[in-house]
Write a protein that holds these residues in place. Structure first.
Motif, PDB file in Angstrom:
ATOM      1  N   SER A   1      -0.252   6.368  -6.388  1.00 34.72           N
ATOM      2  CA  SER A   1       0.696   5.614  -5.369  1.00 34.72           C
ATOM      3  C   SER A   1       0.844   4.361  -5.966  1.00 34.72           C
ATOM      4  CB  SER A   1       0.269   5.691  -3.973  1.00 34.72           C
ATOM      5  OG  SER A   1      -0.890   5.226  -3.592  1.00 34.72           O
TER       6      SER A   1
ATOM      7  N   SER B   1       8.083   7.877  -1.615  1.00 34.21           N
ATOM      8  CA  SER B   1       7.584   8.981  -0.700  1.00 34.21           C
ATOM      9  C   SER B   1       8.612   9.337   0.325  1.00 34.21           C
ATOM     10  CB  SER B   1       6.105   8.352   0.081  1.00 34.21           C
ATOM     11  OG  SER B   1       6.835   7.294   1.092  1.00 34.21           O
TER      12      SER B   1
ATOM     13  N   GLU C   1       3.717  13.079   5.931  1.00 36.56           N
ATOM     14  CA  GLU C   1       3.341  11.797   5.288  1.00 36.56           C
ATOM     15  C   GLU C   1       1.849  11.890   5.435  1.00 36.56           C
ATOM     16  OE1 GLU C   1       2.800   7.761   4.843  1.00 36.56           O
ATOM     17  OE2 GLU C   1       3.202   8.408   6.728  1.00 36.56           O
TER      18      GLU C   1
END
Length: 276
Positions: A260, A225, A246
């Protein structure tokens, strides 16, 4: 002289410069460790507005290492420092051409509205372009914190600055009040003005950069990420901070745009992949 800046990096650089020049005992630095391009500013000069901002910032700042508590205490401390500025002093506000510092400028001028003080402005964007621009290379720092201490010292010593008249101050106070009427939590700097935009303004840009990174992979796979956020930050022409980006990435995960793996507790702990 009291200097007011927006951000830890810029204030740290100026404190270093003042020490090097032997002025650190005569000139004080006050700094907001915040990013005013993000989060609500509605009634921020009132207790209710501060609490609303703190509540929203919990989305951006984790409290795992007391980061949020430190942020909240720091914000309150800076407000108290500004409210405690005595009459008759000279204040220099450092800003540049971005929504973060320009919003902060209007906030501070409003907080000082009842005080009999002289206010000067140093716009680091204008000063940088005047003092350091190479004809063939067009580079402008996104915010004051990107400027090295060495160049900040030259701006301090050779910059022109601007002395605020009563009219200048009244205009900025009015602009602050107009910002308060907007409930948006994201602001950008366009054509010399602060513009409020929807919170998901950068979502499509995040997706676009993810597609670009996927195209470089042999096979579409998970990416860190932090790698994606870094790619987005590197191509933005606005200053919003990695924490906000984020937060938007986590929102896109929740919406099912990304999948994710790993813990979403902190950026370094998880990887993402576009589902589409």
């Amino acid at each position: 002289m009291i200097h007011i800046l927006f951000g830890a990096s810029a204030s740290g650089s100026l404190k270093y410069v003042l020490r090097e020049m032997g002025l650190d005992k005569k000139e004080k630095v006050i700094s907001f460790w915040d990013i005013f391009s993000i989060g609500p500013v509605w009634q921020l000069h009132e207790e209710s507005g501060k609490e609303a901002r703190f509540e929203w910032m919990k989305k951006i700042i984790t409290d795992k290492y007391d980061e949020f508590l430190d942020y909240k205490k720091g914000f309150e401390k800076t407000i108290n420092q500004i409210n405690s500025i005595p009459e008759g002093v000279h204040i220099t506000i450092w800003t540049s051409d971005n929504a973060h510092e320009q919003t902060g400028l209007r906030f501070v001028v409003y907080l000082l509205k009842e005080k009999n003080v002289d206010i000067s402005l140093i716009n680091t964007t204008a000063e940088y372009e005047e003092l350091f621009q190479v004809k063939k290379v067009k580079y402008t720092p996104l915010y004051s914190g990107e400027i090295s201490p060495e160049k900040l010292q030259i701006i301090y010593e050779q910059g022109r600055g601007k002395f605020f008249t009563d009219h200048d101050r009244e205009d900025l106070e009015k602009e602050w009040l107009s910002l308060l009427g907007n409930q948006e939590t994201l602001r950008i700097w366009r054509n010399g003005k602060i513009q409020s935009v929807p919170e998901d303004y950068y979502d499509k840009f995040i997706i676009k950069k993810a597609k670009r990174l996927h195209a470089k992979q042999k096979k579409k796979d998970f990416m860190k990420s932090a790698r994606l956020i870094g790619e987005v930050l590197g191509h933005l022409d606005q200053y919003v901070g990695d924490g906000f980006l984020e937060y938007r990435l986590r929102e896109l995960i929740e919406k099912g745009v990304f999948e994710s793996e790993g813990s979403l507790e902190a950026m370094r702990f998880y990887s993402v992949k576009l589902k589409m």
